[in-house]
Design an enzyme around this catalytic site. Structure first.
Site, PDB file in Angstrom:
ATOM      1  N   ASP A 123      -9.182 -13.373  12.158  1.00 11.70           N
ATOM      2  CA  ASP A 123      -8.276 -13.171  10.400  1.00 11.70           C
ATOM      3  C   ASP A 123      -8.862 -14.150   8.873  1.00 11.70           C
ATOM      4  O   ASP A 123      -8.852 -14.979   9.187  1.00 11.70           O
ATOM      5  CB  ASP A 123      -6.704 -13.501  10.565  1.00 11.70           C
ATOM      6  CG  ASP A 123      -5.604 -12.931  12.003  1.00 11.70           C
ATOM      7  OD1 ASP A 123      -6.418 -11.896  12.495  1.00 11.70           O
ATOM      8  OD2 ASP A 123      -4.743 -13.375  11.819  1.00 11.70           O
TER       9      ASP A 123
ATOM     10  N   ASP B  16       4.117  -3.642  14.127  1.00  8.97           N
ATOM     11  CA  ASP B  16       4.520  -5.652  13.978  1.00  8.97           C
ATOM     12  C   ASP B  16       5.950  -5.514  14.389  1.00  8.97           C
ATOM     13  O   ASP B  16       6.876  -4.681  13.429  1.00  8.97           O
ATOM     14  CB  ASP B  16       4.115  -6.343  13.033  1.00  8.97           C
ATOM     15  CG  ASP B  16       2.152  -6.021  12.287  1.00  8.97           C
ATOM     16  OD1 ASP B  16       1.781  -5.649  13.925  1.00  8.97           O
ATOM     17  OD2 ASP B  16       2.229  -5.940  12.309  1.00  8.97           O
TER      18      ASP B  16
END
Length: 238
Positions: free
Chosen positions: A8, A127
């Site tokens: 990330d 998500d």
């Protein structure tokens, strides 16, 4: 089942967040491309990349670092974070990203995602917070159930769905197996588990379902609660 080690990116550095909160970012590397090389040496075939700044801005924000990772690794790569239009999809594919992840736009404009899936290698990122879809870098929760969104992409040509339980992401509290299986069953599409992986037991539980196509591993690797070499060996031998 495929293991996807994750990098990330925030401000060009490799970080991990807790429950998607940018202020929780912990830096693990100032040179993310070195991590990609390490994953490759360990036997990985894929890399999961997220442009965190891009997820909040709605446009690419770590492009130079992404290019550097691509240039220094032969791993296949999937990338998400702020990809909202066809030009951005093409830009990433042109620099060698193998498939792109569409998240927030999948909620707001599913027809666009289906159109893109006919032309390009597309993955949908779903998500969820308490079973409901989270958008805008997890800053907001929609009124749509995650399984409902997954069902909308059945037979759409989308290559895979990544489902993340936001409440567990970065917490090392264990993967939400039931949630992952519900997404796989609703969509009929290859489903990749994400959020909360703690140790090798999580990998075993996912393998035992025989319904999960992959798993993203982030903080468990960085904090040393999961031996990635052991995980690769387990998946190969299963």
């Amino acid at each position: 089942m495929t293991i996807y080690p994750a990098i990330d990116l925030k401000d060009g550095k490799a970080v991990r967040l807790t429950k998607g909160l940018m202020e929780s970012a912990k830096i693990y590397s100032n040179e993310p491309w070195e991590l990609a090389k390490k994953f490759e040496e360990m036997g990985s075939k894929w890399l999961h990349l997220v442009d965190l700044n891009g997820a909040f801005a709605g446009e690419p924000k770590n492009l130079e670092q992404i290019k550097k990772i691509r240039e220094n690794s032969s791993l296949k790569m999937q990338l998400g974070g702020g990809i909202r239009d066809e030009e951005t999809i093409k830009r990433y594919l042109n620099i060698g990203i193998n498939r792109v992840i569409l998240g927030s736009v999948a909620v707001k404009n599913p027809s666009f995602v289906k159109e893109m899936a006919k032309k390009y290698p597309i993955v949908v990122g779903i998500d969820a917070i308490d079973g409901y879809v989270a958008v805008e870098g997890w800053a907001k929760t929609s009124t749509m159930k995650a399984t409902e969104l997954a069902r909308a992409f059945a037979d759409s040509g989308v290559e895979a769905i990544i489902c993340t339980d936001v409440g567990r992401d970065g917490t090392l509290s264990g993967i939400n197996v039931d949630f992952t299986v519900s997404i796989a069953e609703a969509s009929g599409i290859e489903t990749i588990a994400s959020g909360g992986v703690k140790d090798i037991e999580d990998i075993k539980r996912l393998l035992e379902t025989k319904k999960v196509a992959g798993v993203i591993i982030g903080k468990a690797f960085y904090e040393g609660t999961l031996d990635l070499n052991e995980a690769f060996e387990l998946v190969i031998s299963y």
